[in-house]
Scaffold this active site. Structure first.
Site, PDB file in Angstrom:
ATOM      1  N   HIS A  60       0.848  -1.205   0.000  1.00 22.37           N
ATOM      2  CA  HIS A  60       0.000   0.000   0.000  1.00 22.37           C
ATOM      3  C   HIS A  60       0.876   1.245   0.000  1.00 22.37           C
ATOM      4  O   HIS A  60       1.263   1.756   1.053  1.00 22.37           O
ATOM      5  CB  HIS A  60      -0.909  -0.030   1.244  1.00 22.37           C
ATOM      6  CG  HIS A  60      -1.902   1.100   1.308  1.00 22.37           C
ATOM      7  ND1 HIS A  60      -3.208   0.923   1.716  1.00 22.37           N
ATOM      8  CD2 HIS A  60      -1.800   2.428   1.038  1.00 22.37           C
ATOM      9  CE1 HIS A  60      -3.843   2.078   1.691  1.00 22.37           C
ATOM     10  NE2 HIS A  60      -3.006   3.015   1.287  1.00 22.37           N
ATOM     11  N   HIS A  89       1.185   5.017  -2.365  1.00 23.19           N
ATOM     12  CA  HIS A  89       0.679   5.851  -3.461  1.00 23.19           C
ATOM     13  C   HIS A  89       1.845   6.582  -4.108  1.00 23.19           C
ATOM     14  O   HIS A  89       2.655   7.206  -3.395  1.00 23.19           O
ATOM     15  CB  HIS A  89      -0.303   6.896  -2.932  1.00 23.19           C
ATOM     16  CG  HIS A  89      -1.507   6.324  -2.247  1.00 23.19           C
ATOM     17  ND1 HIS A  89      -2.700   6.115  -2.899  1.00 23.19           N
ATOM     18  CD2 HIS A  89      -1.710   5.913  -0.965  1.00 23.19           C
ATOM     19  CE1 HIS A  89      -3.595   5.616  -2.038  1.00 23.19           C
ATOM     20  NE2 HIS A  89      -3.014   5.487  -0.856  1.00 23.19           N
ATOM     21  N   ASN A 132       2.185   9.454  -5.887  1.00 17.63           N
ATOM     22  CA  ASN A 132       2.370  10.885  -5.630  1.00 17.63           C
ATOM     23  C   ASN A 132       2.564  11.219  -4.152  1.00 17.63           C
ATOM     24  O   ASN A 132       3.070  12.293  -3.829  1.00 17.63           O
ATOM     25  CB  ASN A 132       1.212  11.707  -6.220  1.00 17.63           C
ATOM     26  CG  ASN A 132       1.435  12.002  -7.693  1.00 17.63           C
ATOM     27  OD1 ASN A 132       2.021  13.012  -8.067  1.00 17.63           O
ATOM     28  ND2 ASN A 132       1.001  11.081  -8.555  1.00 17.63           N
ATOM     29  N   THR A 154      -1.403   4.203  -8.252  1.00 15.63           N
ATOM     30  CA  THR A 154      -1.498   5.598  -8.670  1.00 15.63           C
ATOM     31  C   THR A 154      -2.806   5.820  -9.431  1.00 15.63           C
ATOM     32  O   THR A 154      -3.352   4.896 -10.030  1.00 15.63           O
ATOM     33  CB  THR A 154      -0.282   6.027  -9.511  1.00 15.63           C
ATOM     34  OG1 THR A 154      -0.295   7.455  -9.643  1.00 15.63           O
ATOM     35  CG2 THR A 154      -0.228   5.385 -10.892  1.00 15.63           C
ATOM     36  N   HIS A 203      -9.801   1.639   0.357  1.00 18.28           N
ATOM     37  CA  HIS A 203      -9.541   2.414   1.574  1.00 18.28           C
ATOM     38  C   HIS A 203     -10.826   2.388   2.374  1.00 18.28           C
ATOM     39  O   HIS A 203     -11.878   2.791   1.866  1.00 18.28           O
ATOM     40  CB  HIS A 203      -9.189   3.862   1.223  1.00 18.28           C
ATOM     41  CG  HIS A 203      -7.775   4.029   0.782  1.00 18.28           C
ATOM     42  ND1 HIS A 203      -7.268   3.421  -0.324  1.00 18.28           N
ATOM     43  CD2 HIS A 203      -6.752   4.734   1.330  1.00 18.28           C
ATOM     44  CE1 HIS A 203      -5.991   3.750  -0.450  1.00 18.28           C
ATOM     45  NE2 HIS A 203      -5.653   4.542   0.541  1.00 18.28           N
ATOM     46  N   GLU A 231     -11.555   5.299   7.186  1.00 21.72           N
ATOM     47  CA  GLU A 231     -10.679   6.417   7.595  1.00 21.72           C
ATOM     48  C   GLU A 231     -11.501   7.485   8.304  1.00 21.72           C
ATOM     49  O   GLU A 231     -10.955   8.319   9.015  1.00 21.72           O
ATOM     50  CB  GLU A 231      -9.977   7.032   6.378  1.00 21.72           C
ATOM     51  CG  GLU A 231      -8.971   6.095   5.730  1.00 21.72           C
ATOM     52  CD  GLU A 231      -8.469   6.651   4.413  1.00 21.72           C
ATOM     53  OE1 GLU A 231      -9.193   6.536   3.400  1.00 21.72           O
ATOM     54  OE2 GLU A 231      -7.362   7.203   4.397  1.00 21.72           O
ATOM     55  N   ASP A 238       1.922   3.711   3.047  1.00 15.85           N
ATOM     56  CA  ASP A 238       0.890   4.633   2.548  1.00 15.85           C
ATOM     57  C   ASP A 238       1.506   5.699   1.647  1.00 15.85           C
ATOM     58  O   ASP A 238       1.268   5.701   0.447  1.00 15.85           O
ATOM     59  CB  ASP A 238       0.124   5.279   3.713  1.00 15.85           C
ATOM     60  CG  ASP A 238      -1.242   5.789   3.300  1.00 15.85           C
ATOM     61  OD1 ASP A 238      -1.652   5.498   2.167  1.00 15.85           O
ATOM     62  OD2 ASP A 238      -1.897   6.472   4.116  1.00 15.85           O
ATOM     63  N   ASP A 239       2.282   6.613   2.232  1.00 14.27           N
ATOM     64  CA  ASP A 239       2.875   7.715   1.468  1.00 14.27           C
ATOM     65  C   ASP A 239       4.225   8.036   2.106  1.00 14.27           C
ATOM     66  O   ASP A 239       4.276   8.794   3.093  1.00 14.27           O
ATOM     67  CB  ASP A 239       1.970   8.958   1.583  1.00 14.27           C
ATOM     68  CG  ASP A 239       0.571   8.739   1.013  1.00 14.27           C
ATOM     69  OD1 ASP A 239       0.432   8.690  -0.222  1.00 14.27           O
ATOM     70  OD2 ASP A 239      -0.375   8.607   1.802  1.00 14.27           O
TER      71      ASP A 239
HETATM   72  P1  5GP Z   1      -1.533   9.305  -6.832  1.00 17.44           P
HETATM   73  O1  5GP Z   1      -2.704   8.374  -6.988  1.00 17.44           O
HETATM   74  O2  5GP Z   1      -1.840  10.672  -7.366  1.00 17.44           O
HETATM   75  O3  5GP Z   1      -0.264   8.744  -7.347  1.00 17.44           O
HETATM   76  O4  5GP Z   1      -1.273   9.443  -5.251  1.00 17.44           O
HETATM   77  C1  5GP Z   1      -1.907  10.397  -4.444  1.00 17.44           C
HETATM   78  C2  5GP Z   1      -3.379  10.099  -4.266  1.00 17.44           C
HETATM   79  O5  5GP Z   1      -3.544   8.881  -3.505  1.00 17.44           O
HETATM   80  C3  5GP Z   1      -4.133  11.132  -3.445  1.00 17.44           C
HETATM   81  O6  5GP Z   1      -4.589  12.184  -4.246  1.00 17.44           O
HETATM   82  C4  5GP Z   1      -5.283  10.327  -2.859  1.00 17.44           C
HETATM   83  O7  5GP Z   1      -6.305  10.201  -3.811  1.00 17.44           O
HETATM   84  C5  5GP Z   1      -4.668   8.976  -2.655  1.00 17.44           C
HETATM   85  N1  5GP Z   1      -4.196   8.800  -1.260  1.00 17.44           N
HETATM   86  C6  5GP Z   1      -2.931   8.865  -0.798  1.00 17.44           C
HETATM   87  N2  5GP Z   1      -2.890   8.640   0.532  1.00 17.44           N
HETATM   88  C7  5GP Z   1      -4.155   8.412   0.905  1.00 17.44           C
HETATM   89  C8  5GP Z   1      -4.751   8.093   2.159  1.00 17.44           C
HETATM   90  O8  5GP Z   1      -4.121   7.982   3.217  1.00 17.44           O
HETATM   91  N3  5GP Z   1      -6.113   7.910   2.157  1.00 17.44           N
HETATM   92  C9  5GP Z   1      -6.857   8.015   1.010  1.00 17.44           C
HETATM   93  N4  5GP Z   1      -8.171   7.793   1.111  1.00 17.44           N
HETATM   94  N5  5GP Z   1      -6.309   8.295  -0.174  1.00 17.44           N
HETATM   95  C10 5GP Z   1      -4.985   8.503  -0.227  1.00 17.44           C
END
Ligand code: 5GP
Length: 368
Positions: free
Chosen positions: A29, A31, A33, A113, A230, A233, A308-309
């Site tokens: 998990h 993401h 960005n 993504t 998800h 939350e 997560d990030d």
């Molecule tokens: P991307 O999909 O643009 O590569 O990564 C960023 C996106 O992932 C965010 O705009 C959001 O939609 C999603 N995202 C990242 N972290 C979280 C999180 O902790 N919870 C949720 N619900 N979405 C997340």
């Protein structure tokens, strides 16, 4: 404390950190960005300049201040998406994110993504994903296996080089219309033979309706794509129940479930992607001692530690293991088992699972 503390105590904190780094790890998990390096973001801000949409000084401050609430995280994502709206940048951040995970001894990365259209930059969801694939091809510190063959060094044939398996999940943002969500699923299907293994539902949990995205998720299931959602939350019992009814292959977070939802999750045995640092930093969970990791671990519920990030929360996968060891008193064997069991929940096919299992077997003798 839920496990043997003594083994953890045998380590100094520095040794424990190093052990967690050396541990082979599976990330399920993260993401794209949300995992951009701070240095890259700051460089992008500088190159972008003040253009009426973002003010560099404010953005620099936001980036360094990080996501200290769920609301602030989504404000930051809006900014990130202004900075990463061209193919070259998407390629660059993909390369860097994979290299960062590989350097942290992650052997399997399921990178998710949200494919984005951006007419001004000539970007379609398809071309966005092509930039991601180009980023994977550009990785040079390790070999990347994307769909069962070496991706970036077919000529080198160097078997001593470390290898990371990367598979992709396409995210549907909760704010998308049904037609857009369906486009993403169809794109995932088109890209099934280039490493796309599933669909994720993410985005601001206070926005969007489950019914809007359900047709796309059902389509994904019909087409044989795995689905992760998800979930929980924010408190939204109706939605949590609908997600449990859908019975996806995995769930992310599951922080704010009522007792009966919790029991149902356990009886359905849906593997959970646990993101400790993220849940604490966003204040979704008030403190690590109160984190549901402990309860899930005690009940032997399938789960996997995830980041997560990494950028947004300044973490790494080895840091998540380190945190779990310290907070819940896990010993070496428990940690190793936790990392190894994540192999069971990957969306990639059996041959990849076998390869990963073998990697863990090889590491066992050195790590335990
Ligand atoms: P991307 O999909 O643009 O590569 O990564 C960023 C996106 O992932 C965010 O705009 C959001 O939609 C999603 N995202 C990242 N972290 C979280 C999180 O902790 N919870 C949720 N619900 N979405 C997340």
């Amino acid at each position: 404390m839920i496990a043997r503390v003594t083994e953890t105590m045998e380590f100094s904190n520095t040794e424990l950190r190093e052990w967690c780094r050396e541990l082979p790890k599976v990330e399920l998990h993260t993401h794209l960005n949300g995992s951009i390096r701070d240095s890259t973001l700051l460089e992008l801000v500088k190159n972008h300049g003040d253009n009426g949409i973002i003010v560099s000084k404010d953005v620099e401050h936001m980036i360094l201040e990080k996501g200290t609430s769920l609301r602030k995280c989504f404000d930051l994502f809006a900014v990130y998406h202004v900075l990463t709206t061209d193919h070259e940048t998407v390629k660059r951040i993909t390369k860097e994110v994979v290299e960062d995970f590989a350097a942290d001894n992650c052997i399997y990365l399921e990178l998710r993504t949200t494919p984005k259209n951006n007419e001004a930059k000539g970007m379609t969801k398809r071309s966005y994903m092509q930039a991601v694939i180009d980023g994977l091809k550009a990785v040079d510190i390790v070999d990347v296996d994307l769909w069962g063959c070496g991706l970036n060094n077919e000529e080198s044939g160097d078997t001593r080089r470390k290898k990371i398996f990367v598979r992709l999940l396409l995210s549907i943002n909760r704010s998308e219309a049904t037609s857009s969500a369906i486009d993403t699923v169809n794109l995932a299907m088109e890209m099934k033979d280039v490493g796309v293994v599933g669909i994720d539902l993410s985005g601001d949990p206070t926005v969007g309706q489950w019914e809007t995205v359900l047709p796309a998720l059902k389509l994904a299931r019909e087409l044989g794509l795995s689905v992760t959602l998800h979930c929980g939350e924010v408190r939204n019992s109706k939605e949590i129940q609908a997600m449990l009814d859908f019975n996806p292959e995995r769930l992310g977070h599951v922080c704010l479930l009522a007792d009966e939802e919790w029991d149902r999750l356990k009886s359905l045995v849906i593997p959970v992607e646990i993101c400790l640092t993220s849940n604490i930093m966003t204040q979704t969970i008030p403190s690590i001692e109160l984190h549901h990791f402990a309860d899930l671990y005690k009940s032997e519920h399938p789960m996997s530690l995830c980041t997560d990030d990494t950028g947004l929360f300044s973490t790494t996968l080895s840091n998540e293991y380190y945190k779990a060891a310290l907070s819940f008193g896990l010993g070496k064997e428990e940690m190793f088992k936790l990392a190894q069991e994540a192999v069971n929940f990957v969306f990639a096919d059996e041959s990849v699972k076998q390869h990963l299992t073998q990697k863990f077997e090889e590491a066992k003798g050195q790590m335990l």
